[in-house]
Write a protein that holds these residues in place. Structure first.
Motif, PDB file in Angstrom:
ATOM      1  N   THR A   1     -10.099   6.224  28.976  1.00 47.75           N
ATOM      2  CA  THR A   1     -11.318   6.427  29.746  1.00 47.75           C
ATOM      3  C   THR A   1     -11.070   7.618  30.663  1.00 47.75           C
ATOM      4  OG1 THR A   1     -10.778   5.106  31.711  1.00 47.75           O
ATOM      5  CG2 THR A   1     -11.595   3.915  29.772  1.00 47.75           C
ATOM      6  N   PRO A   2     -12.084   8.445  30.924  1.00 42.66           N
ATOM      7  CA  PRO A   2     -11.838   9.661  31.705  1.00 42.66           C
ATOM      8  C   PRO A   2     -11.493   9.413  33.155  1.00 42.66           C
ATOM      9  CG  PRO A   2     -14.172   9.380  31.283  1.00 42.66           C
ATOM     10  CD  PRO A   2     -13.474   8.347  30.466  1.00 42.66           C
ATOM     11  N   ASP A   3     -11.810   8.229  33.670  1.00 39.13           N
ATOM     12  CA  ASP A   3     -11.564   7.932  35.081  1.00 39.13           C
ATOM     13  C   ASP A   3     -10.344   7.049  35.315  1.00 39.13           C
ATOM     14  OD1 ASP A   3     -14.079   9.091  36.394  1.00 39.13           O
ATOM     15  OD2 ASP A   3     -14.897   7.842  34.795  1.00 39.13           O
ATOM     16  N   GLU A   4     -10.052   6.146  34.369  1.00 36.54           N
ATOM     17  CA  GLU A   4      -8.997   5.147  34.616  1.00 36.54           C
ATOM     18  C   GLU A   4      -7.716   5.404  33.826  1.00 36.54           C
ATOM     19  OE1 GLU A   4     -12.924   3.714  35.661  1.00 36.54           O
ATOM     20  OE2 GLU A   4     -12.172   4.277  33.681  1.00 36.54           O
ATOM     21  N   GLY A   5      -7.749   6.196  32.755  1.00 41.19           N
ATOM     22  CA  GLY A   5      -6.532   6.498  32.003  1.00 41.19           C
ATOM     23  C   GLY A   5      -6.507   5.859  30.631  1.00 41.19           C
ATOM     24  N   TYR A   6      -5.278   5.573  30.143  1.00 42.32           N
ATOM     25  CA  TYR A   6      -5.084   5.052  28.785  1.00 42.32           C
ATOM     26  C   TYR A   6      -4.783   3.555  28.800  1.00 42.32           C
ATOM     27  CZ  TYR A   6      -4.729   9.872  27.094  1.00 42.32           C
ATOM     28  OH  TYR A   6      -4.984  11.177  26.768  1.00 42.32           O
ATOM     29  N   PHE A   7      -5.223   2.879  27.701  1.00 44.13           N
ATOM     30  CA  PHE A   7      -5.025   1.444  27.555  1.00 44.13           C
ATOM     31  C   PHE A   7      -4.631   1.121  26.117  1.00 44.13           C
ATOM     32  CE2 PHE A   7      -7.977   2.070  31.006  1.00 44.13           C
ATOM     33  CZ  PHE A   7      -7.607   1.134  31.972  1.00 44.13           C
ATOM     34  N   MET A   8      -4.063  -0.070  25.940  1.00 43.94           N
ATOM     35  CA  MET A   8      -3.686  -0.554  24.615  1.00 43.94           C
ATOM     36  C   MET A   8      -4.023  -2.028  24.506  1.00 43.94           C
ATOM     37  SD  MET A   8      -1.398  -2.505  22.693  1.00 43.94           S
ATOM     38  CE  MET A   8       0.061  -2.778  23.702  1.00 43.94           C
ATOM     39  N   THR A   9      -4.397  -2.453  23.305  1.00 43.27           N
ATOM     40  CA  THR A   9      -4.507  -3.873  22.985  1.00 43.27           C
ATOM     41  C   THR A   9      -4.139  -4.049  21.523  1.00 43.27           C
ATOM     42  OG1 THR A   9      -5.968  -5.817  22.916  1.00 43.27           O
ATOM     43  CG2 THR A   9      -6.973  -3.695  22.440  1.00 43.27           C
ATOM     44  N   SER A  10      -3.831  -5.280  21.118  1.00 45.96           N
ATOM     45  CA  SER A  10      -3.415  -5.527  19.738  1.00 45.96           C
ATOM     46  C   SER A  10      -3.901  -6.904  19.298  1.00 45.96           C
ATOM     47  CB  SER A  10      -1.893  -5.440  19.604  1.00 45.96           C
ATOM     48  OG  SER A  10      -1.260  -6.500  20.296  1.00 45.96           O
ATOM     49  N   ALA A  11      -3.884  -7.105  17.969  1.00 52.30           N
ATOM     50  CA  ALA A  11      -4.328  -8.379  17.401  1.00 52.30           C
ATOM     51  C   ALA A  11      -3.681  -8.573  16.041  1.00 52.30           C
ATOM     52  CB  ALA A  11      -5.853  -8.410  17.273  1.00 52.30           C
ATOM     53  N   ALA A  12      -3.509  -9.831  15.656  1.00 57.59           N
ATOM     54  CA  ALA A  12      -2.968 -10.127  14.326  1.00 57.59           C
ATOM     55  C   ALA A  12      -4.015  -9.912  13.243  1.00 57.59           C
ATOM     56  CB  ALA A  12      -2.450 -11.560  14.284  1.00 57.59           C
ATOM     57  N   HIS A  13      -5.294 -10.057  13.621  1.00 55.55           N
ATOM     58  CA  HIS A  13      -6.396  -9.913  12.672  1.00 55.55           C
ATOM     59  C   HIS A  13      -7.458  -9.004  13.278  1.00 55.55           C
ATOM     60  CE1 HIS A  13      -4.615 -13.278  10.481  1.00 55.55           C
ATOM     61  NE2 HIS A  13      -4.567 -13.934  11.627  1.00 55.55           N
TER      62      HIS A  13
ATOM     63  N   PRO B   1      -2.524  -1.435  30.559  1.00 55.38           N
ATOM     64  CA  PRO B   1      -2.616  -0.036  31.011  1.00 55.38           C
ATOM     65  C   PRO B   1      -1.370   0.744  30.595  1.00 55.38           C
ATOM     66  CG  PRO B   1      -3.070  -1.596  32.802  1.00 55.38           C
ATOM     67  CD  PRO B   1      -2.474  -2.385  31.685  1.00 55.38           C
ATOM     68  N   LEU B   2      -1.582   1.963  30.114  1.00 56.44           N
ATOM     69  CA  LEU B   2      -0.476   2.819  29.691  1.00 56.44           C
ATOM     70  C   LEU B   2      -0.259   4.004  30.630  1.00 56.44           C
ATOM     71  CD1 LEU B   2      -1.063   3.026  25.825  1.00 56.44           C
ATOM     72  CD2 LEU B   2       0.490   1.514  27.063  1.00 56.44           C
ATOM     73  N   LEU B   3      -1.328   4.552  31.168  1.00 57.94           N
ATOM     74  CA  LEU B   3      -1.232   5.711  32.052  1.00 57.94           C
ATOM     75  C   LEU B   3      -2.425   5.677  32.992  1.00 57.94           C
ATOM     76  CD1 LEU B   3       0.265   8.384  32.764  1.00 57.94           C
ATOM     77  CD2 LEU B   3      -1.289   9.536  31.179  1.00 57.94           C
ATOM     78  N   ALA B   4      -2.195   5.318  34.241  1.00 58.80           N
ATOM     79  CA  ALA B   4      -3.274   5.151  35.216  1.00 58.80           C
ATOM     80  C   ALA B   4      -3.549   6.478  35.917  1.00 58.80           C
ATOM     81  CB  ALA B   4      -2.921   4.065  36.217  1.00 58.80           C
ATOM     82  N   GLU B   5      -4.106   7.433  35.153  1.00 61.54           N
ATOM     83  CA  GLU B   5      -4.463   8.739  35.697  1.00 61.54           C
ATOM     84  C   GLU B   5      -5.810   9.161  35.147  1.00 61.54           C
ATOM     85  OE1 GLU B   5      -1.549  11.750  35.022  1.00 61.54           O
ATOM     86  OE2 GLU B   5       0.145  10.484  35.585  1.00 61.54           O
TER      87      GLU B   5
ATOM     88  N   ARG C   1       6.187   8.560  30.901  1.00 66.57           N
ATOM     89  CA  ARG C   1       5.471   9.704  31.477  1.00 66.57           C
ATOM     90  C   ARG C   1       6.375  10.931  31.601  1.00 66.57           C
ATOM     91  NH1 ARG C   1       2.968  13.417  32.661  1.00 66.57           N
ATOM     92  NH2 ARG C   1       1.158  13.662  34.039  1.00 66.57           N
ATOM     93  N   LYS C   2       7.647  10.715  31.899  1.00 67.65           N
ATOM     94  CA  LYS C   2       8.576  11.833  32.113  1.00 67.65           C
ATOM     95  C   LYS C   2       8.991  12.501  30.810  1.00 67.65           C
ATOM     96  CE  LYS C   2      10.458   9.868  36.383  1.00 67.65           C
ATOM     97  NZ  LYS C   2      11.691   9.385  37.083  1.00 67.65           N
ATOM     98  N   SER C   3       8.706  11.864  29.679  1.00 67.50           N
ATOM     99  CA  SER C   3       9.134  12.419  28.396  1.00 67.50           C
ATOM    100  C   SER C   3       8.134  13.421  27.829  1.00 67.50           C
ATOM    101  CB  SER C   3       9.333  11.287  27.378  1.00 67.50           C
ATOM    102  OG  SER C   3       8.086  10.711  27.011  1.00 67.50           O
ATOM    103  N   ALA C   4       7.068  13.713  28.557  1.00 65.88           N
ATOM    104  CA  ALA C   4       5.974  14.528  28.043  1.00 65.88           C
ATOM    105  C   ALA C   4       6.444  15.902  27.581  1.00 65.88           C
ATOM    106  CB  ALA C   4       4.894  14.691  29.116  1.00 65.88           C
ATOM    107  N   VAL C   5       6.051  16.250  26.352  1.00 62.40           N
ATOM    108  CA  VAL C   5       6.331  17.565  25.784  1.00 62.40           C
ATOM    109  C   VAL C   5       5.003  18.212  25.424  1.00 62.40           C
ATOM    110  CG1 VAL C   5       7.405  18.840  23.891  1.00 62.40           C
ATOM    111  CG2 VAL C   5       8.573  16.853  24.888  1.00 62.40           C
TER     112      VAL C   5
END
Length: 525
Positions: A131-143, A153-157, A200-204
């Motif tokens: 999302t442009p305001d809150e950053g990156y997110f992830m979710t998962s499911a078996a089906h 949350p993955l990156l709160a920027e 975050r520090k690994s960014a290339v």
């Protein structure tokens, strides 16, 4: 050189094709599966934007961004890449992202759930999105139907968009994201193998500039390809790719894959996938929006010198829009995107989404079985439809004949209550019923300008909207379900907030938080 090539071919093909295809754009009478072994583009003439697609066994799955609509991130399913159905909506509760996406605030028009990437790894489905305001997110499911895990949350920027992710052959995971707020710089990050965090520090830095976005990672014949789009002012948006022998990079080789296709509203963002006929395809949206939003086409992909060229391959080995093709697979059951609903189930059908996260206690599918009950409460701004919670919506289609009818029971309306059938994106119109003191009246709304109609004394009212390829909606009402009378002026459907037009069923009150309307059905022919 590649930018000069893009400009030359955009001008050339605009001259050769603009008259033919621009005249045809949006005026198609036939689309999708032709049932003779061929298909015509578009395959979905409806607003399924920011497509990504994967193959899992015999099935194909694709995601589409949903912005402020709830539940968020629509998941489609297909057997042949041409005929699709709605499988589910992945994000059940948008308040996991921000309270701004709730009915209490409603201030994320044009923002919210943007483009994402869909992955299947070790028997599990993964969704990564931003999302442009809150950053990156992830979710998962078996089906794919769910249940999907709560968002991680993955990156709160703020200022990031259009992410992708992939695991290499050794199980190491990587994440790609674009910092559009800082010159469209695209970075590669190391990611935890469970997909729940990025370093975050690994960014290339991979590349930057030119409005680069729509990143997608694929692996073919030992090469990792980063597919993305690029925009040049005065030229348009077109498909690009970089490649590397290692997922971790470096991605030094770069090539333009397709022309801007100005005549085709710039198809550019999507997923490159193998078909069951051993050919490759590009499932893409058309990136320049109009009233129908960003609709979906399927382009063949030809591998030329190790690069995937989408669409018609020109003599210069660059791709252009292709409007028809052979079906990738013949499946006995023809899947389709459902639109009509009799509200017979205890859960809403997946074509429906609320405008923002709904107030759950103010609607019901069980209090009157076979009917949808919408309970009135105050909008955030008086008499403002786009600030009224619990408006139930679905996408409209750009096809020759569209006819939507709802039947409502208005016998339990209270003073100040308004409800009806609407079209909306950044602007809106509606035909509905308002109750003032003890009397009900017909009303037509256009961007909050209201025209009063006749008194309504019956228990049931049928409301209708009809539109065609001219994109003008005409409203009608009936008191018996058979005889319909026109009311209100024709309404020009519009694009806005990165979305095409939608229909909606609304119910709110400026005076009190009681009263309700029951909806028997919504029939979308």
């Amino acid at each position: 050189m590649k930018h000069l090539l893009a400009l030359i071919f955009c001008v050339y093909f605009s001259g050769c094709l603009m008259g033919q295809q621009q005249a045809e754009w949006g005026n198609w009478k036939n689309w999708g599966d032709q049932e003779d072994g061929t298909y015509l583009n578009p395959i979905i003439p409806s607003d399924y934007s920011d497509i990504d697609c994967i193959q899992v066994g015999e099935d194909y799955y694709a995601i589409s961004s949903t912005f402020q609509f709830s539940p968020g991130m629509t998941l489609l399913h297909s057997k042949d890449l041409v005929n699709w159905e709605i499988c589910s909506n992945i994000i059940d509760d948008l308040t996991q992202i921000s309270e701004s996406l709730n009915w209490t605030r409603m201030d994320r028009y044009g923002r919210g759930v943007w483009a994402g990437t869909l992955r299947h790894h070790n028997g599990r489905f993964y969704l990564f999105f931003g999302t442009p305001d809150e950053g990156y997110f992830m979710t998962s499911a078996a089906h794919p139907e769910g249940p999907w895990k709560p968002l991680t949350p993955l990156l709160a920027e703020a200022g990031w968009d259009d992410c992708t992710a992939m695991w290499d052959d050794n199980g190491k995971a990587y994440f790609v994201g674009t910092h559009f707020a800082d010159g469209y710089k695209t970075y590669l990050f190391k990611m935890a193998e469970d997909g729940k965090s990025i370093d975050r520090k690994s960014a290339v830095l991979i590349h930057s500039g030119s409005g680069r976005e729509a990143s997608k990672l694929i692996k073919v014949n030992g090469w990792y390809y980063l597919i993305f789009s690029e925009h040049k002012p005065g030229v348009g948006r077109y498909v690009m790719a970089k490649r590397s022998r290692k997922l971790a990079g470096s991605y030094k080789e770069e090539r333009q894959l397709a022309l801007p296709s100005c005549e085709a509203m710039e198809p550019n963002q999507g997923g490159i996938i193998p078909g069951k006929d051993n050919n490759w395809y590009f499932l893409t949206h058309h990136g320049t929006g109009d009233w129908s939003g960003r609709i979906v086409s399927l382009l063949p992909v030809t591998w030329v010198d190790g690069w995937p060229i989408p669409g018609e391959v020109l003599p210069q080995n660059i791709g252009a829009m292709k409007w028809s093709g052979k079906m990738p697979f013949k499946y006995t059951e023809k899947l389709s995107i459902k639109r009509s609903d009799d509200f017979d189930d205890e859960r809403l059908a997946p074509q429906w989404q609320w405008n923002y996260q709904p107030r759950k206690e103010y609607f019901s599918l069980t209090e009157r079985p076979g009917w949808l009950r919408l309970k009135a409460y105050r909008p955030l701004e008086a008499d403002k439809l786009l600030k009224a919670g619990n408006t139930l919506t679905q996408r409209t289609f750009r096809k020759q004949d569209n006819d939507v009818v709802i039947k409502i029971d208005i016998s339990n309306m209270k003073d100040g209550q308004k409800n009806g059938l609407c079209h909306f994106s950044s602007q809106h119109s509606a035909i509905g019923i308002v109750k003032e003191e003890s009397a009900c009246y017909l009303e037509y709304r256009k961007n909050d300008n209201i025209t009063r109609g006749i008194p309504i004394r019956s228990q049931y009212v049928w409301l209708r909207t009809q539109w065609g390829l001219d994109s003008k909606s005409h409203y009608y009402y009936s008191l018996d379900g058979d005889n319909f009378l026109s009311f209100g002026e024709p309404y020009q459907l519009v694009w806005g907030n990165y979305r095409g037009d939608r229909i909606g069923i609304y119910c709110f009150s400026d005076k009190r938080e009681d009263g309700f309307v029951d909806v028997d059905y919504c029939h979308y022919k």
